[in-house]
Design a protein around this motif. Sequence first.
Motif, PDB file in Angstrom:
ATOM      1  N   ASP A  41       0.754  -1.276   0.116  1.00 17.60           N
ATOM      2  CA  ASP A  41      -0.179   0.128  -0.093  1.00 17.60           C
ATOM      3  C   ASP A  41       1.060   1.230  -0.044  1.00 17.60           C
ATOM      4  O   ASP A  41       1.783   1.296   0.835  1.00 17.60           O
ATOM      5  CB  ASP A  41      -0.887   0.038   1.352  1.00 17.60           C
ATOM      6  N   LYS A  42       0.557   2.304  -0.895  1.00 16.47           N
ATOM      7  CA  LYS A  42       1.484   3.211  -0.899  1.00 16.47           C
ATOM      8  C   LYS A  42       1.524   4.112   0.113  1.00 16.47           C
ATOM      9  O   LYS A  42       2.411   5.039   0.466  1.00 16.47           O
ATOM     10  CB  LYS A  42       1.160   4.010  -2.410  1.00 16.47           C
ATOM     11  N   LYS A  43       0.439   4.276   0.895  1.00 14.88           N
ATOM     12  CA  LYS A  43       0.242   5.092   1.984  1.00 14.88           C
ATOM     13  C   LYS A  43       0.897   4.627   3.278  1.00 14.88           C
ATOM     14  O   LYS A  43       1.847   5.044   3.853  1.00 14.88           O
ATOM     15  CB  LYS A  43      -1.375   5.584   2.347  1.00 14.88           C
ATOM     16  N   THR A  44       0.387   3.374   3.519  1.00 14.25           N
ATOM     17  CA  THR A  44       1.008   2.770   4.975  1.00 14.25           C
ATOM     18  C   THR A  44       2.355   1.985   4.569  1.00 14.25           C
ATOM     19  O   THR A  44       2.877   1.632   5.582  1.00 14.25           O
ATOM     20  CB  THR A  44      -0.006   1.611   5.488  1.00 14.25           C
TER      21      THR A  44
END
Length: 771
Positions: free
Chosen positions: A197-200
């Motif tokens: 996941d690019k955010k987490t």
Amino acid sequence: MNYRFQNLLGAPYRGGDAVFAGDSPVLLSAVGNRVASTDLAASSSLTLPFESSSNVTRLAVSPSGDFLLAADDNGRALYANLRRRAVLHRVSFKGAPSAVRFSPDGQLIAVAVGKVVQIWRSPGFRKEFFPFHLLRTFPGFAAGVTAFDWSPDSAFLLASCKDLTARLLPVKNGLRGKPFLFLSHRSAVVGAFFATDKKTGRVKGVYTVSKDGAIFTWNLVEGNEDNDTSPPPSPGTPEQGSEQNDAMELDGGSRKRKILGESGNLDTTPLHLAKWELQEKHFFMQSPAKLTACDYHRELDMVVVGFSNGVFGLYQMPDFVCLHLLSISREKITTAIFNSLGNWLVFGCAKLGQLLVWEWRSESYILKQQGHYFDVNCIAYSPDSQLLATGADDNKVKVWTVSSGFCFITFSEHTNAVTAVHFMANNHSLLSASLDGTIRAWDLFRYRNFRTFTTPSPRQFVSLTTDQSGEVICAGTLDSFEIFVWSMKTGRLLDVLSGHEGAVHGLMFSPINAILASSSWDKTVHLWDVFESKGAVETFQHSHDVLTLAYRPDGRQIACSTLDGLINFWDPSDGLLMYTIEGRRDIAGGRLMTDRRSAANTSIGKYFTTLCYSADGSYILAGGNTKYICMYDVGEQVLLRRFQITRNLSLDGVLDFLNSKKMTDAGALDLIDDEDSDVEEGIDQHTRGNLGLGLPGSMANRGRPIARTKCVKFAPTGRSFAAATTDGVLLYSVDESFIFDPTDLDIDVTPELRKRLQKTNTREPLYLAFG
């Protein structure tokens, strides 16, 4: 005299892995038993000074880009410092590794040997007796492992396997349970990759790519803590680890939460115990071609794939959008990788010896190099020592820049093997001779063939030379035993010199006059006055076949090599034999697998096939069909130094003593060809069965290549020399670098210059500044 190995030309890639050194633009590729380093930003290439005992197949670089692990096909590995270019440790994995990969934190190394995955501790900077420490072993694979991918936290390892599965292995201490298996593929899995996941930054899915051109998307199902992922109990099987379960219950479950939360938060389930579901199946639709190479860039969420028909594709995941689908050749792509930023794609084709770096956004080449995929027969330095021309059995002529190690032009007009190349004195044109019966002149400004010299009836040319003015071209033949003379300006055939009774393999003009010297297998050396057309002026008789000759740069001496291992030195003006060097014992070395005698008793190969004087004429280089190049002092007739061109045991003729365990009733084990073997096809495994063209009696070359030297040449500057060997073109130099570096100047030069400038002579300070 202090000549050291400098570079290896003619082979940018020979199969195996190609990797980037961390985030830098330095590309590392395996070339035989050496590792080539290509700096894409500086447009230069060099070969690391150390070499392995056999062909390097697997490369792995630490995340920092400081350390390199290079494993060969015998299971031996080198752990080297890339900045120092020095080997730190050596280790044996007891088998040829099929995959090697550093963990993202650089502390662990995953190695696949056969059907077992091993986790090793990466050597540190501390001194230890045995720096490699085996931490864990994962057995249970039904076939060989093909590739690895680590999770971002270095806690899990994803291994793709030939048994149609991909396995999620728990690596970090404290993680219990069996590996999770990703099933559903119908062919061997070539690659498996974690998707984050690019955010987490947490793992959210897995991509698995199979050999039949299928890519499966697996999703991690969240919120499955209540599911029972443990296997059902087997009747009659005692409970294992019951004391651990009781201890975990005694401390209130805190240890259980700690174990399960080793890879992230305390409330998350480990990846190998979590629930995975197959979300999508996509197919590349390239049948009957097989998928041979793939790579995944995690930040861009892109997949690059290469196929056995030379086609590659770039796809945006997870929607499977095709961004590019192009063909680079008709041969199998053996490696395809991203760089760290994801803007460059690297492709390697082992059969062609091709290495490409392509920027997919601008659709332009960053690097496009291809070596000779058959033996290099001849080499020639340009008069300024900046360029090097090579001709090979693949019918091509290539011109290389010595300082950068790159080939900048390839001429492919010849239709048969190139046997001789020669630079003209003006440095702007090049001549090449071939077995196709033509002599071609190449323009190095416009990169074209501006003149072709032929004979009334087809002949096979094996030697080539020109006079000092460049007006007359002479070539010796293999079949008619004649020497043909052409005019460079008009291209007309001026004369045909007859008199030899064997193939004319040696041909050279005198540096001081118009006397042409020719050597032949008829045991003679003839001197010809080409412009007077008087025939042979002088004939030097020998007791054995004369293989080659060389003029000393001052024109006052001729050296010629004979089949009995002697180097005879003649005075061309008086016609007297000055002295003789006996080199049979010096060049002897190495035993072929087919030899019935030992290396000391056999007479095969104990002669020199190529000679070259140094720039000042005091030394002479001699090479032949063995692993040695000999350098002699001409005045004292003594051996000064012996260079061993390779220590690669994958070549034949390197060992002096063979292992009797490898000899069977059917012959040597290495000569027995296994048709069902799934060996990666590279240049060193490249057989020449297609050269027979299906003719009766033609047999394919199933043996290993023989270590030998076909041509040696000194640079006109005298600071370096080149040797055309089985591995490629080896460059040896006295200097550390071929390029003048102003930072090497000492600061003490400046006060000395001021004192010299006060005097009347202004040349001396200038010489001092550049000296």
